[in-house]
Design a protein around this motif. Sequence first.
Motif, PDB file in Angstrom:
ATOM      1  N   PHE A 256     -21.376  25.713 -40.940  1.00 34.82           N
ATOM      2  CA  PHE A 256     -21.025  27.109 -40.686  1.00 34.82           C
ATOM      3  C   PHE A 256     -21.913  27.722 -39.603  1.00 34.82           C
ATOM      4  N   VAL A 257     -23.117  27.195 -39.417  1.00 32.77           N
ATOM      5  CA  VAL A 257     -23.952  27.647 -38.305  1.00 32.77           C
ATOM      6  C   VAL A 257     -23.270  27.326 -36.984  1.00 32.77           C
ATOM      7  N   ARG A 258     -22.731  26.124 -36.867  1.00 34.50           N
ATOM      8  CA  ARG A 258     -22.058  25.726 -35.624  1.00 34.50           C
ATOM      9  C   ARG A 258     -20.783  26.543 -35.420  1.00 34.50           C
ATOM     10  N   HIS A 259     -20.026  26.798 -36.484  1.00 30.85           N
ATOM     11  CA  HIS A 259     -18.840  27.666 -36.368  1.00 30.85           C
ATOM     12  C   HIS A 259     -19.252  29.061 -35.891  1.00 30.85           C
ATOM     13  N   HIS A 260     -20.330  29.563 -36.441  1.00 34.18           N
ATOM     14  CA  HIS A 260     -20.822  30.900 -36.112  1.00 34.18           C
ATOM     15  C   HIS A 260     -21.185  30.988 -34.626  1.00 34.18           C
ATOM     16  N   ILE A 261     -21.918  30.011 -34.158  1.00 36.27           N
ATOM     17  CA  ILE A 261     -22.337  30.015 -32.751  1.00 36.27           C
ATOM     18  C   ILE A 261     -21.125  29.914 -31.834  1.00 36.27           C
ATOM     19  N   ARG A 262     -20.195  29.019 -32.141  1.00 36.29           N
ATOM     20  CA  ARG A 262     -19.012  28.844 -31.286  1.00 36.29           C
ATOM     21  C   ARG A 262     -18.199  30.133 -31.196  1.00 36.29           C
ATOM     22  N   MET A 263     -17.960  30.775 -32.325  1.00 41.86           N
ATOM     23  CA  MET A 263     -17.096  31.948 -32.332  1.00 41.86           C
ATOM     24  C   MET A 263     -17.722  33.116 -31.577  1.00 41.86           C
ATOM     25  N   TYR A 264     -18.989  33.372 -31.830  1.00 44.43           N
ATOM     26  CA  TYR A 264     -19.617  34.501 -31.152  1.00 44.43           C
ATOM     27  C   TYR A 264     -19.911  34.193 -29.684  1.00 44.43           C
ATOM     28  N   PHE A 265     -20.091  32.934 -29.350  1.00 40.42           N
ATOM     29  CA  PHE A 265     -20.244  32.577 -27.940  1.00 40.42           C
ATOM     30  C   PHE A 265     -18.925  32.816 -27.200  1.00 40.42           C
ATOM     31  N   ALA A 266     -17.808  32.571 -27.874  1.00 37.91           N
ATOM     32  CA  ALA A 266     -16.500  32.869 -27.277  1.00 37.91           C
ATOM     33  C   ALA A 266     -16.345  34.370 -27.054  1.00 37.91           C
ATOM     34  N   VAL A 267     -16.811  35.173 -28.019  1.00 42.11           N
ATOM     35  CA  VAL A 267     -16.750  36.635 -27.852  1.00 42.11           C
ATOM     36  C   VAL A 267     -17.598  37.063 -26.663  1.00 42.11           C
ATOM     37  N   LEU A 268     -18.799  36.500 -26.552  1.00 37.82           N
ATOM     38  CA  LEU A 268     -19.667  36.835 -25.416  1.00 37.82           C
ATOM     39  C   LEU A 268     -19.059  36.352 -24.103  1.00 37.82           C
ATOM     40  N   GLY A 269     -18.294  35.267 -24.160  1.00 41.37           N
ATOM     41  CA  GLY A 269     -17.605  34.804 -22.962  1.00 41.37           C
ATOM     42  C   GLY A 269     -16.625  35.839 -22.445  1.00 41.37           C
ATOM     43  N   SER A 270     -15.923  36.522 -23.364  1.00 37.96           N
ATOM     44  CA  SER A 270     -14.997  37.576 -22.944  1.00 37.96           C
ATOM     45  C   SER A 270     -15.755  38.758 -22.339  1.00 37.96           C
ATOM     46  N   VAL A 271     -16.955  39.035 -22.864  1.00 36.16           N
ATOM     47  CA  VAL A 271     -17.773  40.118 -22.306  1.00 36.16           C
ATOM     48  C   VAL A 271     -18.222  39.759 -20.892  1.00 36.16           C
ATOM     49  N   ALA A 272     -18.667  38.506 -20.702  1.00 30.41           N
ATOM     50  CA  ALA A 272     -19.106  38.060 -19.385  1.00 30.41           C
ATOM     51  C   ALA A 272     -17.946  38.079 -18.388  1.00 30.41           C
ATOM     52  N   LEU A 273     -16.765  37.686 -18.843  1.00 29.46           N
ATOM     53  CA  LEU A 273     -15.595  37.702 -17.964  1.00 29.46           C
ATOM     54  C   LEU A 273     -15.263  39.130 -17.546  1.00 29.46           C
ATOM     55  N   GLY A 274     -15.352  40.066 -18.477  1.00 29.83           N
ATOM     56  CA  GLY A 274     -15.116  41.462 -18.140  1.00 29.83           C
ATOM     57  C   GLY A 274     -16.129  41.994 -17.144  1.00 29.83           C
ATOM     58  N   LEU A 275     -17.377  41.525 -17.259  1.00 31.62           N
ATOM     59  CA  LEU A 275     -18.417  41.933 -16.319  1.00 31.62           C
ATOM     60  C   LEU A 275     -18.128  41.426 -14.919  1.00 31.62           C
ATOM     61  N   VAL A 276     -17.609  40.209 -14.820  1.00 31.75           N
ATOM     62  CA  VAL A 276     -17.290  39.631 -13.517  1.00 31.75           C
ATOM     63  C   VAL A 276     -16.070  40.318 -12.910  1.00 31.75           C
ATOM     64  N   VAL A 277     -15.051  40.559 -13.721  1.00 31.93           N
ATOM     65  CA  VAL A 277     -13.804  41.144 -13.226  1.00 31.93           C
ATOM     66  C   VAL A 277     -13.994  42.594 -12.810  1.00 31.93           C
ATOM     67  N   SER A 278     -14.698  43.364 -13.621  1.00 28.06           N
ATOM     68  CA  SER A 278     -14.873  44.793 -13.334  1.00 28.06           C
ATOM     69  C   SER A 278     -16.263  45.244 -13.762  1.00 28.06           C
ATOM     70  N   PRO A 279     -17.265  45.081 -12.878  1.00 32.19           N
ATOM     71  CA  PRO A 279     -18.629  45.504 -13.228  1.00 32.19           C
ATOM     72  C   PRO A 279     -18.718  46.983 -13.584  1.00 32.19           C
ATOM     73  N   GLY A 280     -17.924  47.825 -12.927  1.00 29.07           N
ATOM     74  CA  GLY A 280     -17.969  49.256 -13.211  1.00 29.07           C
ATOM     75  C   GLY A 280     -17.527  49.585 -14.617  1.00 29.07           C
ATOM     76  N   ALA A 281     -16.476  48.914 -15.079  1.00 33.91           N
ATOM     77  CA  ALA A 281     -15.992  49.150 -16.440  1.00 33.91           C
ATOM     78  C   ALA A 281     -16.931  48.551 -17.478  1.00 33.91           C
ATOM     79  N   ALA A 282     -17.605  47.449 -17.129  1.00 34.01           N
ATOM     80  CA  ALA A 282     -18.505  46.789 -18.071  1.00 34.01           C
ATOM     81  C   ALA A 282     -19.866  47.474 -18.159  1.00 34.01           C
TER      82      ALA A 282
END
Length: 410
Positions: A118-144
Amino acid sequence: METERTPRIVGVIWGLLVLNTLGSAGAKTIIPLPRSLIQMVTMGSLVAAFALALAINARLRVRASAYVFLLTLLLVTSVISSAHLESGFGALFRCFRLTLFIGTLWLLSRWWDGSLTFVRHHIRMYFAVLGSVALGLVVSPGAALPDLYGGRLVGALWPLTPPQIGQYAAVIIGLTVLLLVGRRIDRTSAAVVIVPSLVLLALTHTRTATLGLLLGLVLGIGSLLMTSSAARRFFTWAVAIAAVAAVGFAGALQAWFLRGQSKDNFSSLTGRAKVWDALLAAPRTTGEKLFGVGLGDKSFGGLPIDNSWLAVYNEQGLIGVSLVAAFIIVLGGVALLRPPSLQRACAIFLISYCAIASYTEAGLGDASPYLLHLAVAVSLLAAPAEATPLATPAVPRQRLARRAQKPEVR
């Protein structure tokens, strides 16, 4: 005897629980998402998680868990307080959501076996969430990095606030560091998770998450110092680097920590203390003191409470506060009684992080990431369950006697 193997679909169920706890309120996204649509997605993910968990555990095999049992008692308290409808019909809906959430944890408890699954599941899932945050930062820094939040990082694709992003980053950084110290992950894979997560954590300027990460790692790694040379080396290097950073970058660290706030604003915890004082000073009946006013949006007078203990007191009363304190104390006590191990260190990190964050963040009394963090800790502290051996068909004694008397044909 081998333990029962965890099905892969458990990771999918855990991901759906993570999606449900992301919430529906936050910053403005690049593509405006109606709140009703977000709530439909998050609630639908919880229903799907419960249905899948029930499908793979149709026989309702669960493990005894003081943590989930106390959560169930907290649910009963929530239903009693919400039945008066002081918080509106939304309170009953939140009780229904909490019921599905706790029910899913009960069904998944079958696979809590003390492993790092469950530690590995936890890391994978929240890393995916952070990936969406990073993508939003790249696409629109002003909105992020909007001015509304003082230039702090928010979710531009999915409405996430800076404290949420900071929490997710801090938790997976801490768990990944512990896996690296325990040699359960290579340096390259650890760097892929830790480095970008640190960058995102720094951009959120979230003090609670940063302090929780540092203190949680001190306690987690400290529990390994007597038995792990790798933990001792890491701790030594970390102290040395921290000392150099404190001397060489004191001004920058202080500016980051203060976030441009005045001393008065900082001393009142960004206005939180005023809300807390008003909540404690508000008149309450005996029933409201014991059971609270029912599950709500963790606010008082239209302002966020931002304290788990006061939020629970407001919504579930003194009985709710006692139950939350009970499962924190039980988990901490069990972790301290376990022999030193990587699993114990990860559990101590998660428990201490949630305890520290509870002072300025709400979530311990309702379905939230904090309850998922603690559930991972429970899975780490559970004793391995032995698999049921296959029954050998019994052979009648008369048949064995006939075989013994039958002459051998050559």
